[in-house]
Design an enzyme around this catalytic site. Structure first.
Site, PDB file in Angstrom:
ATOM      1  CD  GLN A  47      23.508 -46.293  11.104  1.00  0.00           C
ATOM      2  OE1 GLN A  47      22.738 -46.187  11.425  1.00  0.00           O
ATOM      3  NE2 GLN A  47      23.614 -45.740  10.088  1.00  0.00           N
ATOM      4  CB  CYS A  48      27.311 -41.845   9.650  1.00  0.00           C
ATOM      5  SG  CYS A  48      29.078 -41.446  11.677  1.00  0.00           S
ATOM      6  NE  ARG A  49      32.369 -46.123   5.091  1.00  0.00           N
ATOM      7  CZ  ARG A  49      33.569 -46.349   5.277  1.00  0.00           C
ATOM      8  NH1 ARG A  49      34.325 -45.412   6.335  1.00  0.00           N
ATOM      9  NH2 ARG A  49      34.765 -47.210   4.673  1.00  0.00           N
ATOM     10  N   GLY A  92      30.800 -43.256  13.103  1.00  0.00           N
ATOM     11  CA  GLY A  92      30.836 -42.154  14.436  1.00  0.00           C
ATOM     12  C   GLY A  92      30.767 -40.561  14.197  1.00  0.00           C
ATOM     13  CE1 TYR A 122      24.566 -50.920   7.483  1.00  0.00           C
ATOM     14  CE2 TYR A 122      26.481 -50.932   6.386  1.00  0.00           C
ATOM     15  CZ  TYR A 122      24.587 -51.229   6.019  1.00  0.00           C
ATOM     16  OH  TYR A 122      23.996 -52.068   5.680  1.00  0.00           O
TER      17      TYR A 122
END
Length: 468
Positions: free
Chosen positions: A427-429, A431, A456
C-alpha cells in the site's frame, strides 16, 4: 544577450544556455549530462558554446560539465569554495577557472559575478548576471542553484543523510540562515533562476513556476520570512523527504569526474531463452505500465513504469554495480537510456521486446489488486501482512492499523524484516509506488502479493479508521 532555460521533468532539473550575440559565445549553467539540446539550440542561434559552469557538486544527476569539456572544448568555471573534501578531482584533464566569492568572469559581453552561498553544500556558489552588451550596468538576475528555489530553499541535510557526514545538517542550516541575508540584500527586481523546480528532492516545497524575483521571494518564500535563527533551523530540517539512495553516488561521481557518455549499440534479445541466461546479478527492468505488468510478467523482473519518476526509483532500486536488461519496446529505448544515464546508470547490456519476454508461460507470474473494503476484512486475518511503502512524513500523518512501514526505496534492503510465509498486501498513497513494491517482493521470492487499489487516498475517502 541570448537566454534559454531547459527543464528535465524526470529530474525536475533546470539548466540554462546564455550567449552573447555580439561575440557569438555561449555558456551552459548547470548542464545535464546529455548535451544535445544545448548544441542544437546554440547552432540554431549561431552561437558557439565555449564554457560551462555549475553552482555546486550536484547530488541528484550526473553533471554535463566534464562532457562539455571533452565534446566542445569548453572551459569550466568551477567553485573553489569549501574545504579539501569539496574540490573537483578531474581538473588535470580540462581547461578550467576556479571561482571564489567575489570572482567575476565574462562570456563575450555578459558578466557573471560569483556569490558564495553555502548551506545546501559547502562549495555552493551563485552567479549574478549583468548584460553589459546591452549597455546595462545593473544586474538582471541570479542563477541561484540549490540555494534559493521558487517558494523554498535548498535542503542542508543531504550530506548527513545521503553521504553520512555527521553534524553537517545543523551546520548547513545555520549557514543557510546567515547567507540568505546576502540574498535579501540584492535588488528586488533581480530575476531568480534556480537549478530545480517542483518534484526535486533537493527541497521539500519547491514551486512549479520556473522563475521568480528576489522581491517576490522575500514576500512569499517561507524561509526568507523567518527572522529567528533557531526557529529557522528547526523548520528547515523538519519534514525533509528521504534523499534517494543514489544521491551519495552522484556526489562522488561529479566530484571525481563522470564517465563519458557511451552511445554504442545495445544488444536486442530474440528469444526468452536468451533472457533466461542472465544471472541473478542482473536487474531485469520491465518499463511497461503497472497494469500490464500486474496482469503478466517475466519472473524475476522488477517494474518501474516509463514515466517521469523512472529516474528516481531506478536510482533507489538499482545498484551501480548491476547490469541491466530492459523489457521495453524499441521505440522507448533511446529515451529510457537517456533517463537512466542522467543518474549514471549506464550498464544496460540488453533489451527485449515485451512480447518475447512473455512467450513462455512457465516463466510468468502476476499479482492482483484488492480494494479498501477487501483490505479491511483481511486486517485481522493472520495469513495476510500489510506493508506501507510511503515516505516517513506520509506515515507520520496517518496510517492503517497493523501496517508495517518500509519506505519503497529501502524495501530491497529490508526484506529480512518482513515475516515469512504470509500473503502480502502492499500500500502507498495512490497505488503507484506500491505497484513497484509488489514487483520487488515477487522478484525476491515473495510471490503471493496483492496491491491496494487507490492506496491510502481510497482508504481515507471511505472514512475508514486511521492511526496517528
Amino acid at each position: 544577450m541570448f537566454f534559454r532555460s531547459f527543464f528535465d521533468e524526470n529530474l525536475a532539473h533546470m539548466s540554462y544556455l546564455v550567449g552573447c550575440q555580439r561575440t557569438g559565445e555561449a555558456i551552459i549553467i548547470d548542464p545535464a549530462r546529455n548535451l544535445q539540446l544545448y548544441k542544437e539550440t546554440a547552432e540554431k542561434e549561431g552561437l558557439e558554446i565555449i564554457a560551462a559552469t555549475e553552482t555546486h557538486i550536484h547530488a541528484d544527476f550526473v553533471s554535463g560539465s566534464r562532457e562539455a569539456a571533452k565534446q566542445l572544448g569548453a572551459t569550466l568555471y568551477l567553485s573553489d569554495e569549501g574545504d579539501e573534501n569539496w574540490k573537483y578531482q578531474y581538473l588535470d584533464e580540462v581547461n578550467y577557472v576556479l571561482l571564489k566569492d567575489g570572482s567575476t568572469f565574462t562570456i563575450g559581453l555578459v558578466e557573471f559575478q560569483v556569490m558564495h552561498t553555502p548551506g545546501h553544500t559547502p562549495e555552493s556558489i551563485s552567479f549574478v548576471l549583468t548584460d553589459k552588451g546591452s549597455g546595462s550596468t545593473k544586474p538582471m538576475g541570479i542563477f541561484s542553484g540549490d540555494f534559493v528555489f521558487v517558494g523554498d530553499i535548498g535542503r542542508p541535510d543531504l550530506l548527513e543523510k545521503a553521504a553520512g557526514v555527521k553534524g553537517t545538517a545543523s551546520l548547513g542550516a545555520r549557514q543557510m540562515f546567515h547567507f540568505l541575508k546576502k540574498f535579501k540584500s540584492l535588488p528586488d527586481y533581480l530575476q531568480v533562476w534556480p537549478a530545480h523546480g517542483a518534484g526535486s528532492a533537493c527541497g521539500k516545497a519547491l514551486g512549479a513556476v520556473p522563475v521568480s524575483t528576489v522581491g517576490y521571494e522575500k514576500l512569499n518564500n517561507w524561509a526568507l520570512k523567518i527572522e529567528d535563527e533557531e526557529e529557522f533551523v528547526t523548520t528547515l530540517l523538519t519534514g525533509q523527504p528521504e534523499p534517494p539512495a543514489y544521491f551519495a553516488m552522484m556526489k562522488k561521481v561529479n566530484k571525481l569526474g563522470p564517465d563519458y557518455l557511451n552511445d554504442g549499440p545495445i544488444k536486442t534479445l530474440s528469444s526468452v531463452e536468451e533472457l533466461e541466461r542472465f544471472s541473478s546479478e542482473t536487474v531485469i527492468l520491465d518499463t511497461r505500465s503497472a497494469k500490464d505488468f500486474a496482469a503478466s510478467h517475466f519472473k524475476g523482473a522488477i517494474n518501474i513504469p516509463f514515466d517521469k519518476s523512472i529516474t528516481n526509483w531506478a536510482g533507489w532500486l538499482i545498484g551501480y554495480d548491476q547490469n541491466i536488461v530492459l523489457i521495453t519496446p524499441e521505440k522507448d529505448l533511446d529515451s529510457i537510456r537517456k533517463a537512466l544515464a542522467s543518474i549514471g546508470l549506464d550498464k544496460i547490456v540488453a533489451r527485449v521486446e515485451p512480447a518475447i519476454a512473455l512467450e513462455d508461460t512457465s516463466n510468468l507470474e502476476n499479482y492482483r489488486e484488492i480494494d479498501v473494503h477487501q483490505l479491511q476484512k483481511l486486517l485481522n486475518d493472520d495469513q495476510y501482512h500489510l506493508i506501507d511503502v510511503r515516505n516517513q512524513s506520509e506515515w507520520d500523518d496517518g496510517r492503517i492499523e497493523s501496517a508495517q512501514h518500509i519506505m519503497l526505496g529501502t524495501l530491497k534492503n529490508r526484506l529480512n524484516e518482513i515475516p515469512a510465509g504470509k500473503k502480502y498486501i502492499v500500500q502507498c498513497r495512490s497505488g503507484a509506488r506500491s505497484a513497484i513494491a509488489a514487483s520487488i517482493l515477487q522478484a525476491n521470492g515473495l510471490h503471493d502479493v496483492y496491491n491496494l487499489k487507490g492506496g491510502y487516498i481510497a482508504w481515507k475517502k471511505e472514512n475508514l479508521p486511521i492511526l496517528k
